[in-house]
Design a protein around this motif. Sequence first.
Motif, PDB file in Angstrom:
ATOM      1  N   ALA A 208      -3.113   4.385  -3.025  1.00 51.12           N
ATOM      2  CA  ALA A 208      -4.504   4.349  -3.800  1.00 51.12           C
ATOM      3  C   ALA A 208      -4.132   3.465  -5.243  1.00 51.12           C
ATOM      4  O   ALA A 208      -4.857   3.085  -5.901  1.00 51.12           O
ATOM      5  CB  ALA A 208      -4.877   5.556  -4.176  1.00 51.12           C
ATOM      6  N   TYR A 209      -2.769   3.709  -5.861  1.00 47.74           N
ATOM      7  CA  TYR A 209      -2.608   3.092  -6.997  1.00 47.74           C
ATOM      8  C   TYR A 209      -1.394   2.131  -6.783  1.00 47.74           C
ATOM      9  O   TYR A 209      -1.703   1.176  -7.645  1.00 47.74           O
ATOM     10  CB  TYR A 209      -1.745   4.088  -7.826  1.00 47.74           C
ATOM     11  CG  TYR A 209      -2.769   5.395  -8.294  1.00 47.74           C
ATOM     12  CD1 TYR A 209      -3.482   5.212  -9.286  1.00 47.74           C
ATOM     13  CD2 TYR A 209      -3.007   6.478  -7.759  1.00 47.74           C
ATOM     14  CE1 TYR A 209      -4.589   6.281  -9.970  1.00 47.74           C
ATOM     15  CE2 TYR A 209      -3.827   7.512  -7.990  1.00 47.74           C
ATOM     16  CZ  TYR A 209      -4.409   7.419  -9.190  1.00 47.74           C
ATOM     17  OH  TYR A 209      -5.445   8.515  -9.458  1.00 47.74           O
ATOM     18  N   ALA A 210      -0.563   2.053  -5.922  1.00 44.28           N
ATOM     19  CA  ALA A 210       0.287   1.043  -5.965  1.00 44.28           C
ATOM     20  C   ALA A 210      -0.347  -0.408  -5.594  1.00 44.28           C
ATOM     21  O   ALA A 210       0.350  -1.308  -6.255  1.00 44.28           O
ATOM     22  CB  ALA A 210       1.428   1.265  -4.863  1.00 44.28           C
ATOM     23  N   GLN A 211      -1.221  -0.195  -4.666  1.00 43.62           N
ATOM     24  CA  GLN A 211      -1.747  -1.546  -4.334  1.00 43.62           C
ATOM     25  C   GLN A 211      -2.252  -2.430  -5.206  1.00 43.62           C
ATOM     26  O   GLN A 211      -1.995  -3.626  -5.550  1.00 43.62           O
ATOM     27  CB  GLN A 211      -2.784  -1.427  -3.240  1.00 43.62           C
ATOM     28  CG  GLN A 211      -2.219  -0.940  -1.823  1.00 43.62           C
ATOM     29  CD  GLN A 211      -3.143  -0.954  -0.734  1.00 43.62           C
ATOM     30  OE1 GLN A 211      -4.059  -1.625  -0.851  1.00 43.62           O
ATOM     31  NE2 GLN A 211      -2.466  -0.666   0.411  1.00 43.62           N
ATOM     32  N   ALA A 212      -3.087  -1.826  -6.235  1.00 42.28           N
ATOM     33  CA  ALA A 212      -3.706  -2.579  -7.548  1.00 42.28           C
ATOM     34  C   ALA A 212      -2.392  -2.956  -8.280  1.00 42.28           C
ATOM     35  O   ALA A 212      -2.726  -3.985  -9.163  1.00 42.28           O
ATOM     36  CB  ALA A 212      -4.622  -1.806  -8.171  1.00 42.28           C
ATOM     37  N   ALA A 213      -1.473  -2.165  -8.656  1.00 41.76           N
ATOM     38  CA  ALA A 213      -0.386  -2.421  -9.615  1.00 41.76           C
ATOM     39  C   ALA A 213       0.220  -3.709  -9.134  1.00 41.76           C
ATOM     40  O   ALA A 213       0.507  -4.476  -9.725  1.00 41.76           O
ATOM     41  CB  ALA A 213       0.316  -1.277  -9.635  1.00 41.76           C
ATOM     42  N   ILE A 214       0.483  -3.693  -7.628  1.00 45.62           N
ATOM     43  CA  ILE A 214       1.278  -4.905  -7.310  1.00 45.62           C
ATOM     44  C   ILE A 214       0.388  -6.319  -7.253  1.00 45.62           C
ATOM     45  O   ILE A 214       0.980  -7.285  -7.789  1.00 45.62           O
ATOM     46  CB  ILE A 214       1.892  -4.520  -5.835  1.00 45.62           C
ATOM     47  CG1 ILE A 214       2.796  -3.376  -5.746  1.00 45.62           C
ATOM     48  CG2 ILE A 214       2.466  -5.873  -5.065  1.00 45.62           C
ATOM     49  CD1 ILE A 214       3.057  -3.011  -4.582  1.00 45.62           C
TER      50      ILE A 214
ATOM     51  N   VAL B  67      -9.197  -4.008  -3.868  1.00 44.27           N
ATOM     52  CA  VAL B  67      -7.687  -3.539  -3.541  1.00 44.27           C
ATOM     53  C   VAL B  67      -7.853  -2.013  -3.891  1.00 44.27           C
ATOM     54  O   VAL B  67      -7.003  -1.045  -3.237  1.00 44.27           O
ATOM     55  CB  VAL B  67      -6.694  -4.254  -4.177  1.00 44.27           C
ATOM     56  CG1 VAL B  67      -5.423  -3.496  -4.281  1.00 44.27           C
ATOM     57  CG2 VAL B  67      -6.506  -5.710  -3.291  1.00 44.27           C
ATOM     58  N   ARG B  68      -8.400  -1.560  -5.185  1.00 48.21           N
ATOM     59  CA  ARG B  68      -8.287  -0.039  -5.466  1.00 48.21           C
ATOM     60  C   ARG B  68      -8.990   0.503  -4.303  1.00 48.21           C
ATOM     61  O   ARG B  68      -8.277   1.681  -3.897  1.00 48.21           O
ATOM     62  CB  ARG B  68      -9.067   0.153  -6.667  1.00 48.21           C
ATOM     63  CG  ARG B  68      -9.435   1.186  -7.236  1.00 48.21           C
ATOM     64  CD  ARG B  68     -10.610   1.476  -8.151  1.00 48.21           C
ATOM     65  NE  ARG B  68     -12.059   0.758  -7.508  1.00 48.21           N
ATOM     66  CZ  ARG B  68     -12.915   0.362  -8.212  1.00 48.21           C
ATOM     67  NH1 ARG B  68     -12.821   0.228  -9.634  1.00 48.21           N
ATOM     68  NH2 ARG B  68     -14.071  -0.097  -7.577  1.00 48.21           N
ATOM     69  N   ASP B  69     -10.078   0.085  -3.786  1.00 54.16           N
ATOM     70  CA  ASP B  69     -10.825   0.974  -2.795  1.00 54.16           C
ATOM     71  C   ASP B  69     -10.155   0.791  -1.551  1.00 54.16           C
ATOM     72  O   ASP B  69      -9.918   1.750  -0.716  1.00 54.16           O
ATOM     73  CB  ASP B  69     -12.200   0.362  -2.566  1.00 54.16           C
ATOM     74  CG  ASP B  69     -13.078   0.407  -3.750  1.00 54.16           C
ATOM     75  OD1 ASP B  69     -12.776   1.293  -4.797  1.00 54.16           O
ATOM     76  OD2 ASP B  69     -14.081  -0.255  -4.039  1.00 54.16           O
TER      77      ASP B  69
END
Length: 311
Positions: A58-64, A111-113
């Motif tokens: 849930a957090y990794a995707q937005a960060a990348i 991407v967050r969702d």
Amino acid sequence: MNIGILMSGQGAQKVGMAADLYANLPAYRATIDRASAVLGYDLQATVNMDEARLNQTAYAQAAILAMSVGIYNTLADILPEPKATLGLSLGEYSALTIAGVFDFEQAIAIVRDRGAYMQKAGEVNPGKMVAAMTEDQTMVVDVLSELAAAGKRVYPANYNTFNQLVFGGVAADVDVAMEVLATNGVKRLIELPVTGAFHTPLLTSAAENLANRLASESFGEAHYPVYSNTTGRAFIDVHATLLEQITAPTYFAQALQNMVKDVKVDTLIEFGPSDTLSKFARKVVDKTVNRYSVSDMASYEKLRNMLETQV
């Protein structure tokens, strides 16, 4: 130069990634801060200090995504327009963003969702993934098909190179597949540090939630071809392909091979936390294709210096 851009996928994240870019490059810092405004939390602080959160889907995707697009933005003043771009799974959202299909805030929100849906699906239907290191991918697929016919929930998931095929599914069934493959002569079977069996039917609920999420979204036209892992060709129907991507195998090797051939790419540049895709490329395309990756200040300066000599 005929440039092809590669965008990192999930799994490449690491604590402190690009902290030096954030400290030194205003364009990068502005991109990360824009992402924080959408996400509702300090993204760079999370990246710098919160390993447990960063390793959650849930957090990794937005960060990348934010990091990958942020690096691209730091080079936008000197980088020639790419001939095409390609991301690995999640990286497709980064690729579609720089090509103009999404605007940045839209991409971060989606991407967050998407990450939250995938994390929830992984919690409801736990699974694991294993990389089979072998050139005999037909044999691997045959074994998985035989096990599936016998009721095991195990599936091919990622064709990363022509000698690396990742499969996933229910943990106990994946363990059975590993035993059979080892008996069949596969000497390297590497369990991956992921939170679910991505790109398999175990993620069906995530695909359903994403379908509802994307139903009201409108997308722009790509400025240049963006290649899909799902089809191996340039995107045509973005909505349908991104939904299929959740539960279908990725064909990164085939997509990369087609991109390089179709638009005569002679230089590949990877943006994101690692050089994984550049390493894949070494095994997929001709050695005459130049490869660069940018993940920190040292690699940023190296690429910028190279570009300045070409302009």
